[in-house]
Design a protein around this motif. Structure first.
Motif, short mmCIF file in Angstrom:
data_model
loop_
_atom_site.label_atom_id
_atom_site.label_comp_id
_atom_site.label_asym_id
_atom_site.label_seq_id
_atom_site.Cartn_x
_atom_site.Cartn_y
_atom_site.Cartn_z
N MET A 161 0.85 -1.21 0.00
CA MET A 161 0.00 0.00 0.00
C MET A 161 0.88 1.25 0.00
O MET A 161 1.87 1.30 0.73
CB MET A 161 -0.92 -0.01 1.23
CG MET A 161 -1.95 1.11 1.25
SD MET A 161 -3.03 1.01 2.69
CE MET A 161 -3.86 -0.55 2.38
N THR A 162 0.54 2.21 -0.81
CA THR A 162 1.32 3.44 -0.91
C THR A 162 1.22 4.25 0.38
O THR A 162 0.13 4.46 0.92
CB THR A 162 0.82 4.31 -2.08
OG1 THR A 162 0.87 3.55 -3.27
CG2 THR A 162 1.68 5.54 -2.23
N ALA A 163 2.36 4.69 0.88
CA ALA A 163 2.38 5.48 2.10
C ALA A 163 1.73 6.85 1.86
O ALA A 163 1.73 7.37 0.75
CB ALA A 163 3.81 5.66 2.58
N VAL A 164 1.21 7.43 2.93
CA VAL A 164 0.67 8.79 2.90
C VAL A 164 1.79 9.74 3.32
O VAL A 164 2.36 9.60 4.40
CB VAL A 164 -0.54 8.93 3.84
CG1 VAL A 164 -0.96 10.40 3.96
CG2 VAL A 164 -1.70 8.10 3.34
N ARG A 165 2.09 10.70 2.46
CA ARG A 165 3.17 11.66 2.76
C ARG A 165 2.66 13.11 2.81
O ARG A 165 3.43 14.03 3.09
CB ARG A 165 4.28 11.53 1.72
CG ARG A 165 4.82 10.10 1.63
CD ARG A 165 6.15 10.02 0.92
NE ARG A 165 6.57 8.63 0.75
CZ ARG A 165 7.10 7.87 1.71
NH1 ARG A 165 7.26 8.38 2.93
NH2 ARG A 165 7.46 6.62 1.48
N GLY A 166 1.38 13.28 2.57
CA GLY A 166 0.79 14.61 2.65
C GLY A 166 -0.64 14.53 3.15
O GLY A 166 -1.35 13.57 2.85
N ALA A 167 -1.04 15.52 3.93
CA ALA A 167 -2.41 15.59 4.44
C ALA A 167 -2.96 16.98 4.19
O ALA A 167 -2.34 17.98 4.57
CB ALA A 167 -2.47 15.27 5.94
N LEU A 168 -4.09 17.03 3.54
CA LEU A 168 -4.76 18.29 3.21
C LEU A 168 -6.07 18.36 3.97
O LEU A 168 -6.89 17.44 3.88
CB LEU A 168 -5.01 18.36 1.71
CG LEU A 168 -5.60 19.65 1.14
CD1 LEU A 168 -4.70 20.84 1.45
CD2 LEU A 168 -5.80 19.53 -0.37
N ALA A 175 -0.33 5.83 9.68
CA ALA A 175 0.73 4.86 9.94
C ALA A 175 0.38 3.49 9.37
O ALA A 175 1.26 2.75 8.93
CB ALA A 175 1.00 4.77 11.44
N ALA A 176 -0.89 3.16 9.37
CA ALA A 176 -1.33 1.85 8.89
C ALA A 176 -1.35 1.75 7.37
O ALA A 176 -1.52 0.66 6.82
CB ALA A 176 -2.72 1.52 9.45
N GLN A 177 -1.18 2.90 6.69
CA GLN A 177 -1.24 2.89 5.23
C GLN A 177 0.02 2.36 4.57
O GLN A 177 0.02 2.06 3.39
CB GLN A 177 -1.55 4.30 4.70
CG GLN A 177 -2.85 4.88 5.21
CD GLN A 177 -4.04 3.98 4.89
OE1 GLN A 177 -4.36 3.76 3.73
NE2 GLN A 177 -4.68 3.48 5.93
N GLY A 178 1.11 2.31 5.31
CA GLY A 178 2.35 1.81 4.75
C GLY A 178 3.47 2.81 4.91
O GLY A 178 3.27 3.94 5.36
N THR A 179 4.66 2.41 4.55
CA THR A 179 5.84 3.26 4.69
C THR A 179 6.56 3.35 3.36
O THR A 179 6.32 2.58 2.45
CB THR A 179 6.80 2.70 5.75
OG1 THR A 179 7.16 1.37 5.39
CG2 THR A 179 6.14 2.70 7.11
#
Length: 232
Positions: free
Chosen positions: A1-8, A228-232
């Motif tokens: 799973m692709t990590a999340v690196r930005g939050a809008l 955190a659960a989305q991946g790294t």
């Protein structure tokens, strides 16, 4: 799973509790434009606000609409105002609106930044009052990007603001999560190709948000664990 690196983040109903903030604004606005309680009741009804109960209706134009849309709705009923003067008055009252944080924002946002996330705000409010609200909370410098409906990228549910954030922070949209309290927020996120998280600190219920969201939480405090659960 692709990590999340930005939050809008949406602002009202997401970073700040919608009812606590905007019900006070609506009452102050109506009392500012007319000394007549009956007229205030009528104008409130036009924008979906129960002046007597100090409560918004679920379909109120104020909830997800822009100040321009609120002004367009009110203008035919407000003699002596132009679109410009009414919008200026709405924005001035918005800057004075008392902001109630959905969670303590400084530690919450600082924690996300310490985890390497790029952060932004995309609101259907005007940019100037949005910046005033964020400055009052002491969090302006924690955001990489702040945009309102009048900043040149349009308003939600169109994806322009969201795509502008992705470009500004140089992240692919699939690495960004859009966080909001309305279907406008989540529809914009889907249109932009982002993951979407709904929160219940606005007026929309879980059943309304769930069809558009990857997850729905009571408030934004659950977001770090989800990311955190989305991946790294």
């Amino acid at each position: 799973m692709t990590a999340v690196r930005g939050a809008l983040f949406d602002k009202d109903g997401t970073l700040f509790d919608f009812a606590a903030t905007w019900e006070a604004w609506a009452a102050a606005f109506l009392e500012g434009v007319t000394p007549n309680a009956d007229v205030a009741v009528d104008l409130g009804a036009i924008i979906g606000f129960d002046y007597a109960q100090r409560r918004f209706q679920p379909d109120s134009v104020v909830i997800a609409g822009t100040p321009g849309e609120v002004a367009e709705t009110l203008l035919p009923h407000m003699q002596g105002h132009s679109m410009t003067s009414l919008l200026d008055f709405l924005n001035a009252e918005a800057e004075r609106a008392p902001q109630v944080e959905a969670v303590p924002l400084v530690p919450f946002l600082s924690g996300l930044r310490q985890n390497g996330l790029r952060l932004g705000v995309a609101t259907n409010d005007a940019e100037a009052p949005a910046r005033t609200h964020l400055a009052r909370a002491g969090v302006t410098e924690l955001f990489d990007f702040i945009v309102g409906f009048d900043s040149g990228h349009g308003g939600k549910p169109a994806p322009g603001q969201l795509l502008a954030f992705a470009e500004a922070v140089d992240l692919p949209v699939e690495q960004i999560v859009m966080v909001g309290d309305s279907t406008h927020d989540l529809q914009a996120g889907r249109a932009a190709g982002m993951r979407c998280v709904g929160v219940l600190t606005g007026l929309a219920g879980r059943d309304v948000l769930a069809p558009y969201a990857d997850a729905v939480f009571d408030d934004i405090s659950a977001l770090p664990d989800w990311i955190a659960a989305q991946g790294t």
